[in-house]
Design an enzyme around this catalytic site. Structure first.
Site, mmCIF file in Angstrom:
data_model
loop_
_atom_site.group_PDB
_atom_site.id
_atom_site.type_symbol
_atom_site.label_atom_id
_atom_site.label_comp_id
_atom_site.label_asym_id
_atom_site.label_seq_id
_atom_site.Cartn_x
_atom_site.Cartn_y
_atom_site.Cartn_z
ATOM 1 N N GLY A 109 -8.674 -5.407 6.383
ATOM 2 C CA GLY A 109 -7.384 -5.814 6.951
ATOM 3 C C GLY A 109 -6.405 -6.362 5.924
ATOM 4 O O GLY A 109 -5.402 -6.970 6.291
ATOM 5 N N ASN A 113 -13.261 1.175 14.547
ATOM 6 C CA ASN A 113 -13.558 -0.134 15.128
ATOM 7 C C ASN A 113 -12.237 -0.691 15.650
ATOM 8 O O ASN A 113 -11.426 -1.174 14.873
ATOM 9 C CB ASN A 113 -14.167 -1.053 14.059
ATOM 10 C CG ASN A 113 -14.384 -2.469 14.571
ATOM 11 O OD1 ASN A 113 -14.218 -2.742 15.761
ATOM 12 N ND2 ASN A 113 -14.751 -3.382 13.676
ATOM 13 N N TRP A 114 -12.053 -0.590 16.945
ATOM 14 C CA TRP A 114 -10.766 -1.018 17.528
ATOM 15 C C TRP A 114 -10.621 -2.537 17.507
ATOM 16 O O TRP A 114 -9.546 -3.055 17.764
ATOM 17 C CB TRP A 114 -10.656 -0.528 18.970
ATOM 18 C CG TRP A 114 -10.500 0.950 19.135
ATOM 19 C CD1 TRP A 114 -10.595 1.919 18.154
ATOM 20 C CD2 TRP A 114 -10.193 1.640 20.356
ATOM 21 N NE1 TRP A 114 -10.372 3.150 18.699
ATOM 22 C CE2 TRP A 114 -10.133 3.022 20.055
ATOM 23 C CE3 TRP A 114 -9.984 1.228 21.673
ATOM 24 C CZ2 TRP A 114 -9.853 3.989 21.027
ATOM 25 C CZ3 TRP A 114 -9.714 2.188 22.633
ATOM 26 C CH2 TRP A 114 -9.640 3.551 22.316
ATOM 27 N N GLU A 167 -18.841 -2.998 3.970
ATOM 28 C CA GLU A 167 -17.453 -3.432 4.135
ATOM 29 C C GLU A 167 -17.210 -4.679 3.281
ATOM 30 O O GLU A 167 -17.525 -5.804 3.718
ATOM 31 C CB GLU A 167 -17.163 -3.776 5.597
ATOM 32 C CG GLU A 167 -17.326 -2.614 6.553
ATOM 33 C CD GLU A 167 -16.485 -2.797 7.816
ATOM 34 O OE1 GLU A 167 -15.712 -1.902 8.108
ATOM 35 O OE2 GLU A 167 -16.604 -3.844 8.474
ATOM 36 N N SER A 189 -9.667 -1.260 4.836
ATOM 37 C CA SER A 189 -8.347 -0.676 4.538
ATOM 38 C C SER A 189 -8.406 0.811 4.225
ATOM 39 O O SER A 189 -7.643 1.312 3.405
ATOM 40 C CB SER A 189 -7.661 -1.457 3.406
ATOM 41 O OG SER A 189 -7.436 -2.793 3.792
ATOM 42 N N GLU A 244 -16.469 -10.183 10.656
ATOM 43 C CA GLU A 244 -15.708 -11.097 11.533
ATOM 44 C C GLU A 244 -16.653 -11.849 12.471
ATOM 45 O O GLU A 244 -16.419 -13.013 12.805
ATOM 46 C CB GLU A 244 -14.646 -10.301 12.315
ATOM 47 C CG GLU A 244 -13.493 -9.892 11.392
ATOM 48 C CD GLU A 244 -12.821 -8.588 11.761
ATOM 49 O OE1 GLU A 244 -12.985 -8.113 12.894
ATOM 50 O OE2 GLU A 244 -12.115 -8.042 10.889
ATOM 51 N N HIS A 251 -20.766 -7.360 12.016
ATOM 52 C CA HIS A 251 -19.456 -7.228 11.363
ATOM 53 C C HIS A 251 -19.093 -8.568 10.716
ATOM 54 O O HIS A 251 -19.424 -9.633 11.249
ATOM 55 C CB HIS A 251 -18.397 -6.816 12.395
ATOM 56 C CG HIS A 251 -17.109 -6.418 11.743
ATOM 57 N ND1 HIS A 251 -16.195 -7.346 11.308
ATOM 58 C CD2 HIS A 251 -16.617 -5.202 11.412
ATOM 59 C CE1 HIS A 251 -15.173 -6.697 10.746
ATOM 60 N NE2 HIS A 251 -15.395 -5.401 10.797
ATOM 61 N N GLY A 305 -10.718 0.168 10.712
ATOM 62 C CA GLY A 305 -10.140 -0.811 11.629
ATOM 63 C C GLY A 305 -8.726 -0.400 12.028
ATOM 64 O O GLY A 305 -8.524 0.446 12.887
ATOM 65 N N GLY A 306 -7.743 -0.978 11.361
ATOM 66 C CA GLY A 306 -6.334 -0.784 11.712
ATOM 67 C C GLY A 306 -5.932 0.664 11.949
ATOM 68 O O GLY A 306 -5.267 0.972 12.954
HETATM 69 P P1 13P Z 1 -9.434 -2.332 8.332
HETATM 70 O O1 13P Z 1 -9.582 -0.838 8.258
HETATM 71 O O2 13P Z 1 -8.350 -2.769 9.255
HETATM 72 O O3 13P Z 1 -9.340 -2.937 6.970
HETATM 73 O O4 13P Z 1 -10.776 -2.904 8.988
HETATM 74 C C1 13P Z 1 -11.989 -2.482 8.491
HETATM 75 C C2 13P Z 1 -13.054 -2.968 9.388
HETATM 76 O O5 13P Z 1 -13.303 -4.147 9.484
HETATM 77 C C3 13P Z 1 -13.786 -1.977 10.187
HETATM 78 O O6 13P Z 1 -14.885 -2.540 10.789
#
Ligand code: 13P
Length: 251
Positions: free
Chosen positions: A172, A9-10, A166, A212, A96, A94, A233-234
């Site tokens: 993050g 997930n960019w 998640e 993470s 967010e 998601h 994510g990251g």
């Molecule tokens: P991180 O891997 O940066 O913690 O993000 C996870 C995420 O939200 C993937 O959708």
């Protein structure tokens, strides 16, 4: 034996030049993997991503879509528009989006139905906050997200859907759920799907872990029996780091 589904997930990262560089670097690194590899890019990178990954084992997804087919919804993108340019997957719900953009289980459900109708494969995110976990409400929160989020989704539609567990406190933050915490929570989610769809469907369903996940902790997480993949994510923003996660599980 299931393979694993590893999706990047960019989020709101990578302009077109950067996206091209990342995809070019990623292609040779994951080409022999038996796991399913997906990259979910910003809208503006999608068409290029579809072109650059044609004929490879990398699949392309978006990070959201609207529930209507067309109309007066300024700033939104219809599922059929994504499908038309060759997008296969779409992340929905998601945390967010729930936190910053007012998504609810009901809007996630509406988007999922529209995405499925258009022939997209949704990656539906669920997860609890730290406060919910610490106050003993994790199971209640997950059960409600599943019950309301999957309202009216039938078995055939479930088979085209991926779920991503998640925990919000792990996204993050660098704080990953332990292998045991992730496995237990996903096992609980699966038990909820079993109640709704029966054991067979629940076993077939892919439930990823996200939060993470990185090259170091991926093998431990992906080798847990309940964890069918990762939503990254990251670490998905770097070809070496993301491919190391893809390579962390071998069938
Ligand atoms: P991180 O891997 O940066 O913690 O993000 C996870 C995420 O939200 C993937 O959708």
């Amino acid at each position: 034996m299931k393979n694993k589904i590893i999706a990047g997930n960019w989020k709101m990262n990578k302009n077109q030049a950067e996206a091209e560089k990342l995809i070019s670097a990623l292609k040779p690194l994951v080409k022999d993997s038996k796991n399913t590899v997906i990259i979910c890019t910003p809208y503006l990178d999608l068409e290029q991503a579809v072109c650059l990954t044609a004929g490879t084992n990398i699949h392309v997804g978006a990070q959201n879509c609207h529930w209507a087919e067309s109309g007066a919804f300024t700033g939104e993108v219809a599922p059929s528009m994504l499908k038309e340019i060759g997008v296969e997957y779409v992340i929905l719900g998601h945390s967010e989006r729930r936190q910053y953009f007012g998504e609810t289980n009901q809007t996630v459900n509406a988007r999922m139905k529209a995405a499925l109708e258009a022939g997209l494969k949704p990656i539906v995110c669920i997860g609890e906050t730290l406060e919910e976990r610490n106050s003993g409400r994790m199971q209640e929160v997950l059960a409600t997200q599943i019950k309301e989020g999957f309202e009216g989704i039938d078995e055939e539609q479930l088979r085209r859907t991926i779920v991503a567990y998640e925990p919000i406190w792990a996204i993050g933050t660098g704080v990953t759920a332990t292998n045991k915490q992730a496995n237990e929570a996903i096992g609980f989610c699966r038990s909820q799907f079993e109640e709704l769809y029966g054991k067979d469907e629940a076993q077939k369903l892919y439930i990823q872990y996200g939060g993470s996940m990185n090259a170091v902790n991926a093998a431990g997480l992906l080798n847990q029996p309940e964890i069918d993949g990762g939503l990254i994510g990251g670490a998905s923003l770097d070809a070496e780091k993301f491919s190391a996660i893809v390579e962390a599980y071998k069938i």
